[in-house]
Design a protein around this motif. Sequence first.
Motif, PDB file in Angstrom:
ATOM      1  N   TYR A   1      39.011 -10.648  62.643  1.00 53.46           N
ATOM      2  CA  TYR A   1      38.270  -9.528  62.052  1.00 53.46           C
ATOM      3  C   TYR A   1      39.260  -8.634  61.317  1.00 53.46           C
ATOM      4  N   GLN A   2      39.061  -8.470  60.025  1.00 44.62           N
ATOM      5  CA  GLN A   2      39.981  -7.616  59.260  1.00 44.62           C
ATOM      6  C   GLN A   2      39.512  -6.168  59.268  1.00 44.62           C
ATOM      7  N   ILE A   3      40.453  -5.285  59.593  1.00 43.34           N
ATOM      8  CA  ILE A   3      40.192  -3.838  59.540  1.00 43.34           C
ATOM      9  C   ILE A   3      41.027  -3.211  58.429  1.00 43.34           C
ATOM     10  N   TYR A   4      40.350  -2.460  57.562  1.00 40.76           N
ATOM     11  CA  TYR A   4      41.011  -1.619  56.564  1.00 40.76           C
ATOM     12  C   TYR A   4      41.025  -0.215  57.176  1.00 40.76           C
ATOM     13  N   PRO A   5      42.134   0.184  57.806  1.00 39.27           N
ATOM     14  CA  PRO A   5      42.118   1.340  58.715  1.00 39.27           C
ATOM     15  C   PRO A   5      41.582   2.628  58.102  1.00 39.27           C
ATOM     16  N   LYS A   6      41.871   2.830  56.823  1.00 39.19           N
ATOM     17  CA  LYS A   6      41.474   4.080  56.174  1.00 39.19           C
ATOM     18  C   LYS A   6      39.952   4.276  56.198  1.00 39.19           C
ATOM     19  N   SER A   7      39.220   3.156  56.276  1.00 42.20           N
ATOM     20  CA  SER A   7      37.763   3.212  56.148  1.00 42.20           C
ATOM     21  C   SER A   7      37.010   2.790  57.399  1.00 42.20           C
ATOM     22  N   PHE A   8      37.715   2.552  58.509  1.00 42.19           N
ATOM     23  CA  PHE A   8      37.022   1.981  59.669  1.00 42.19           C
ATOM     24  C   PHE A   8      36.398   3.052  60.563  1.00 42.19           C
ATOM     25  N   LYS A   9      37.214   3.936  61.137  1.00 42.06           N
ATOM     26  CA  LYS A   9      36.675   4.989  61.993  1.00 42.06           C
ATOM     27  C   LYS A   9      37.673   6.121  62.097  1.00 42.06           C
ATOM     28  N   ASP A  10      37.217   7.334  61.780  1.00 43.53           N
ATOM     29  CA  ASP A  10      38.062   8.539  61.831  1.00 43.53           C
ATOM     30  C   ASP A  10      37.859   9.232  63.173  1.00 43.53           C
TER      31      ASP A  10
END
Length: 539
Positions: A13-22
């Motif tokens: 599963y790829q996570i793009y950290p900036k857009s995943f969960k703040d």
Amino acid sequence: MKNEQWWKDAVIYQIYPKSFKDSNGDGIGDINGIISKLDYLEKLGIDAIWLSPVYKSPQDDNGYDIADYQAIDTMFGTLEDMDRLISEAKTHHIRIIMDLVLNHTSDEHRWFQEAKKSKDNPYHDYYVWRDAQDGQLPNDMQSVFGGPAWEYVEEVDQYYFHQFSVKQPDLNWDNEAVRHELYDMINWWIDRGVGGFRLDVIDQIAKVPDLKITNNGPKLHDYIRELNENTFGKGEFITVGEAWGANIDNAKLYSNPDGSEFSMVFQFEHIGLDQQEGKEKWDLAPLPFIKLKQVLTKWQEALDGSGWNSLFWDNHDLPRIVSRWGNDQAYRKESAKMLAVVLHGMQGTPYIYQGEELGMTNVQYPIEDYEDLETLNMYHERKKQGYQEEGIMRSIHAKSRDNARTPMQWDASDNAGFTTGTPWLKVNPNYIEINAKDNLEDPDSVFACYQKLIALRKSYPIFVDGHFHLLLEEDENFFAYMREDENSELLVVANFFDQQVNLPLELDLQDYTILYQNYKDTSGNLYRPYEARIYYKQK
């Protein structure tokens, strides 16, 4: 086999950290936000997270310009947060795959700051330099991001080479000291407990700029084998190399079953099919469906037993697949599930990009709402060249990288539950209808489809071992194939389009059971829009 090769039946599963969960309300996704969603990812059933870069970076190229490989950028958290993510993910049976950029650093990296002080500085040779020739560039090579690939530095009266942004000077892999610095850094991450690495533009490291060679340089595989021997080759790690220049022959080297290079490679031949031949990705063309089947079949057959495929539709640089090759309006759920079935039934390791398991879609924003540098550059260049606004925006709506980067849609609350602050990129307005909370409550959701496909891969060895045979090669509607091993057969049949059609294949299916169908019932040989089924039988 020297490795367990656990990654063959894994799903990543790829996570793009900036857009995943703040987690802290600053509008930017972060490591603690990811930790808060590990239960969700465990429920989905994935085995590992490929984490796009979280290293210290000036963010000229979304973190792929690394200023310190051994520090976490403050926008994402701290090294302690990273250690906690690695540790907590393990308790959820999930490994963390770090995104490594070994072709270049940021110009703000300590090595480059030293390198440009003088030719005698020991770090100078860590990068690729050429003397100025009567004020002329060393040659006419262009960078991927536009403009010359050479940048002048007055202090040393030399040009440095950069294949990408001017702020991303290329490392000199011919220097043994550089290579061993990188190996030490990788081993430092291994000691912290990571489960593997995705290697960005790895086919560029052996460049020979004097001969205008950027990818697949003559020493490339020597360097990769040395990298392997000194780092991840010693353990059960998953490694995937990004290689836009991959072909069948070098993919067999990259993913050699002897474990001497990587576990697998990302190749992109299928990704370039819906653009005009010889032109840019913005020059749209209809998907040549039969060609898509041919390309995917070629890779399935060629690497069977002599390499390993990575299976993907989406990533952080690509548009949402349900909008691209599905139908994100009337048949969004059906087409999202169909595309998942086609991909997950093949041989290889499937990759799910965040939100793909929800059927998240592309966006259609006015130009002022886009953040992606590539998108904005194209817009201004094409305006200057006289392109019509409508055509430019059609291309952006279809192919902008920001399609993949809109915040993850967690629920129907403000900002889709992504942040309590102002999101760095505008949330797709359809989050009211498309979000994780609703998906989890619906047993027939896109999420439930992905969950089922992941579970099937774990339960039936044929998903890993079965040989691939394309059926109905010239058919304009169906993507159908057989997987076969000594003990069983798997039949995948998918109507790829929105017309109701009869399957033109005489099959005796009485011995088969249906493992998955994306409609609640089946009607024999009649396939409704985007209908997909997986059949299975023991021999």
